[in-house]
Design a protein around this motif. Structure first.
Motif, PDB file in Angstrom:
ATOM      1  N   THR A 170       0.923  -1.272  -0.041  1.00 55.73           N
ATOM      2  CA  THR A 170       0.015   0.028  -0.123  1.00 55.73           C
ATOM      3  C   THR A 170       0.980   1.367  -0.041  1.00 55.73           C
ATOM      4  OG1 THR A 170      -0.121  -0.124   2.445  1.00 55.73           O
ATOM      5  CG2 THR A 170      -1.945  -1.212   1.045  1.00 55.73           C
ATOM      6  N   PRO A 171       0.405   2.465  -0.423  1.00 48.86           N
ATOM      7  CA  PRO A 171       1.165   3.668  -0.399  1.00 48.86           C
ATOM      8  C   PRO A 171       1.929   4.010   0.759  1.00 48.86           C
ATOM      9  CG  PRO A 171      -1.007   3.876  -1.506  1.00 48.86           C
ATOM     10  CD  PRO A 171      -0.879   2.577  -0.834  1.00 48.86           C
ATOM     11  N   GLU A 172       1.446   3.850   2.085  1.00 52.18           N
ATOM     12  CA  GLU A 172       2.178   4.107   3.212  1.00 52.18           C
ATOM     13  C   GLU A 172       3.057   3.193   3.147  1.00 52.18           C
ATOM     14  OE1 GLU A 172      -1.901   1.839   4.344  1.00 52.18           O
ATOM     15  OE2 GLU A 172      -1.183   3.389   2.990  1.00 52.18           O
ATOM     16  N   MET A 173       3.173   2.070   2.823  1.00 48.94           N
ATOM     17  CA  MET A 173       4.384   1.095   3.091  1.00 48.94           C
ATOM     18  C   MET A 173       5.547   1.379   2.215  1.00 48.94           C
ATOM     19  SD  MET A 173       2.108  -2.426   3.006  1.00 48.94           S
ATOM     20  CE  MET A 173       3.558  -3.350   3.471  1.00 48.94           C
ATOM     21  N   THR A 174       5.381   2.168   1.175  1.00 44.92           N
ATOM     22  CA  THR A 174       6.514   2.254   0.179  1.00 44.92           C
ATOM     23  C   THR A 174       7.357   3.521   0.423  1.00 44.92           C
ATOM     24  OG1 THR A 174       5.165   3.299  -1.485  1.00 44.92           O
ATOM     25  CG2 THR A 174       5.149   1.067  -1.514  1.00 44.92           C
ATOM     26  N   LYS A 175       8.541   3.559  -0.437  1.00 41.39           N
ATOM     27  CA  LYS A 175       9.407   4.689  -0.267  1.00 41.39           C
ATOM     28  C   LYS A 175       8.740   5.897  -0.672  1.00 41.39           C
ATOM     29  CE  LYS A 175      14.320   5.873  -1.580  1.00 41.39           C
ATOM     30  NZ  LYS A 175      15.243   5.401  -2.119  1.00 41.39           N
ATOM     31  N   ARG A 176       8.277   5.948  -2.077  1.00 46.50           N
ATOM     32  CA  ARG A 176       7.695   6.977  -2.775  1.00 46.50           C
ATOM     33  C   ARG A 176       6.322   7.231  -2.306  1.00 46.50           C
ATOM     34  NH1 ARG A 176      12.018   8.800  -5.008  1.00 46.50           N
ATOM     35  NH2 ARG A 176      13.540   7.394  -5.492  1.00 46.50           N
ATOM     36  N   ARG A 177       5.556   6.416  -1.601  1.00 47.82           N
ATOM     37  CA  ARG A 177       4.251   6.481  -1.284  1.00 47.82           C
ATOM     38  C   ARG A 177       3.341   6.123  -2.477  1.00 47.82           C
ATOM     39  NH1 ARG A 177       3.147   8.404   4.064  1.00 47.82           N
ATOM     40  NH2 ARG A 177       5.166   8.945   5.159  1.00 47.82           N
ATOM     41  N   LYS A 178       3.597   5.425  -3.202  1.00 51.90           N
ATOM     42  CA  LYS A 178       2.941   4.729  -4.244  1.00 51.90           C
ATOM     43  C   LYS A 178       2.722   3.192  -4.363  1.00 51.90           C
ATOM     44  CE  LYS A 178       2.905   4.420  -9.432  1.00 51.90           C
ATOM     45  NZ  LYS A 178       3.640   4.744 -10.686  1.00 51.90           N
ATOM     46  N   GLY A 179       1.346   2.842  -4.052  1.00 50.42           N
ATOM     47  CA  GLY A 179       1.378   1.355  -4.092  1.00 50.42           C
ATOM     48  C   GLY A 179       1.685   0.632  -5.263  1.00 50.42           C
ATOM     49  N   ARG A 180       2.000  -0.557  -4.962  1.00 53.96           N
ATOM     50  CA  ARG A 180       2.398  -1.531  -6.019  1.00 53.96           C
ATOM     51  C   ARG A 180       2.078  -3.035  -5.784  1.00 53.96           C
ATOM     52  NH1 ARG A 180       7.711  -0.676  -3.869  1.00 53.96           N
ATOM     53  NH2 ARG A 180       8.862  -2.498  -3.962  1.00 53.96           N
ATOM     54  N   LEU A 181       2.158  -3.631  -6.929  1.00 54.26           N
ATOM     55  CA  LEU A 181       2.115  -5.123  -6.692  1.00 54.26           C
ATOM     56  C   LEU A 181       3.290  -5.810  -7.145  1.00 54.26           C
ATOM     57  CD1 LEU A 181      -1.578  -6.029  -8.512  1.00 54.26           C
ATOM     58  CD2 LEU A 181      -0.768  -6.284  -5.841  1.00 54.26           C
ATOM     59  N   VAL A 182       3.834  -6.711  -6.260  1.00 55.96           N
ATOM     60  CA  VAL A 182       5.234  -7.177  -6.586  1.00 55.96           C
ATOM     61  C   VAL A 182       4.984  -8.955  -6.498  1.00 55.96           C
ATOM     62  CG1 VAL A 182       7.450  -7.689  -5.634  1.00 55.96           C
ATOM     63  CG2 VAL A 182       6.311  -5.649  -5.259  1.00 55.96           C
ATOM     64  N   PRO A 183       5.512  -9.576  -7.777  1.00 52.63           N
ATOM     65  CA  PRO A 183       5.087 -10.898  -7.738  1.00 52.63           C
ATOM     66  C   PRO A 183       6.428 -11.706  -7.091  1.00 52.63           C
ATOM     67  CG  PRO A 183       6.166 -10.120  -9.851  1.00 52.63           C
ATOM     68  CD  PRO A 183       5.850  -8.917  -9.052  1.00 52.63           C
ATOM     69  N   ILE A 184       6.303 -12.785  -6.630  1.00 51.78           N
ATOM     70  CA  ILE A 184       7.177 -13.783  -6.096  1.00 51.78           C
ATOM     71  C   ILE A 184       7.750 -14.467  -7.233  1.00 51.78           C
ATOM     72  CG2 ILE A 184       7.595 -15.615  -4.615  1.00 51.78           C
ATOM     73  CD1 ILE A 184       7.105 -13.149  -3.049  1.00 51.78           C
ATOM     74  N   LEU A 185       9.121 -14.146  -7.567  1.00 51.54           N
ATOM     75  CA  LEU A 185       9.833 -14.504  -8.670  1.00 51.54           C
ATOM     76  C   LEU A 185      11.224 -14.903  -8.425  1.00 51.54           C
ATOM     77  CD1 LEU A 185       8.348 -12.296 -11.545  1.00 51.54           C
ATOM     78  CD2 LEU A 185       7.806 -14.704 -11.029  1.00 51.54           C
ATOM     79  N   ALA A 186      11.668 -16.208  -8.962  1.00 52.47           N
ATOM     80  CA  ALA A 186      13.129 -16.439  -8.946  1.00 52.47           C
ATOM     81  C   ALA A 186      13.709 -16.414 -10.527  1.00 52.47           C
ATOM     82  CB  ALA A 186      13.123 -17.913  -8.476  1.00 52.47           C
TER      83      ALA A 186
END
Length: 289
Positions: A170-186
């Protein structure tokens, strides 16, 4: 309310907690160095103090550049609240720019380095069966920042219908206050499936398996780095994740979003280095697919 306290409240709304704390500390150190109290800032601050600080401070060039960024942000705050007049602000900003140019000329560029397969194997063999195996796996397969990890909860994970595990920041979690989705990838499909299976099991008891204080995690990682004679930090897992995305052929605009960079330029200049091997693989894939 004092000037620094008012600025701190402004930073709480515009910067991450870590940036806020760093900026406040650096500006306080700058003022203390020149024996300027909070009430004397407007009357005593002048361009020559910036040059003196650069010349006499024991901070390294990188830390001095961060100090200049903090000062610039602080001075803009003072200008907009009419504590400083525009003429003084412009002369201070000019001094900051000149000092930045000099420091950047001296600074040796250090590009992020992805961990090799051998290094990853050595690290994970050392933490196998410990909580740090789970924590390092999370960083390696998601590329999240340390500040984002601190705010992470079980509810931020979800498995989609195709079996891909995602983290919703969510925005409040990120460095630039912009939410994003992150996939678990290897680095490949099989490893991604194994990583997803392990993480799904571990996040069932998220607090028990993943929560460690920031300082404890950093100290442990630093000691492990020295013990193994491998130059790595928590951020190295992020570099490895992003490098894996690039090597797997993800477009730069997609990598930029997954990484949470402010612009495509940041992604390109930091991570996209020409690789003859990768270029040949792309040509073969185009011709023979």
């Amino acid at each position: 309310m004092g000037i620094i306290k008012a600025w701190e409240k402004h930073l709480e709304k515009t910067k991450s907690e870590r940036t806020k704390e760093t900026y406040i500390m650096l500006v306080r150190e700058f003022l203390k160095f020149h024996d300027i109290s909070e009430k004397e800032v407007v009357d005593k601050i002048k361009p020559s103090l910036i040059y003196r600080y650069i010349d006499e401070s024991e901070l390294n060039p990188s830390s001095l550049l961060t100090t200049l960024s903090a000062l610039r942000y602080f001075l803009k705050f003072l200008l907009r609240r009419e504590y400083l007049d525009k003429e003084l602000f412009e002369s201070l900003e000019s001094a900051i720019e000149e000092a930045r140019e000099e420091l950047n000329a001296k600074k040796t560029p250090r590009y992020p380095r992805a961990l090799t397969k051998e290094e990853i194997k050595a690290i994970f063999e050392k933490v196998k069966g410990k909580k740090y195996e789970k924590i390092y796996s999370l960083f390696l397969y998601s590329g999240i920042r340390l500040g984002e990890y601190e705010k992470l909860m079980k509810e931020n994970f979800y498995l989609d219908k195709s079996g891909i595990l995602w983290i919703r920041l969510t925005p409040e979690m990120t460095k630039r206050r912009k939410g994003r989705l992150v996939p678990i990838l290897a680095s490949d499909k099989d490893e991604t499936l194994r990583a997803t299976e392990k993480l799904l099991k571990w996040i069932e008891d998220f607090e028990e398996n993943f929560k460690v204080k920031r300082g404890v995690l950093q100290v442990y990682t630093d000691r492990l780095s020295k013990r193994l004679n491998i130059d790595f930090s928590i951020h190295s897992f992020r570099h490895t994740y992003i490098t894996n995305l690039i090597n797997s052929g993800f477009p730069v605009e997609v990598v930029k979003e997954f990484a949470g960079h402010s612009s495509v330029k940041t992604t390109v200049e930091t991570y996209y280095k020409f690789s003859q091997k990768r270029a040949e693989e792309l040509v073969r894939s185009f011709v023979f697919s």
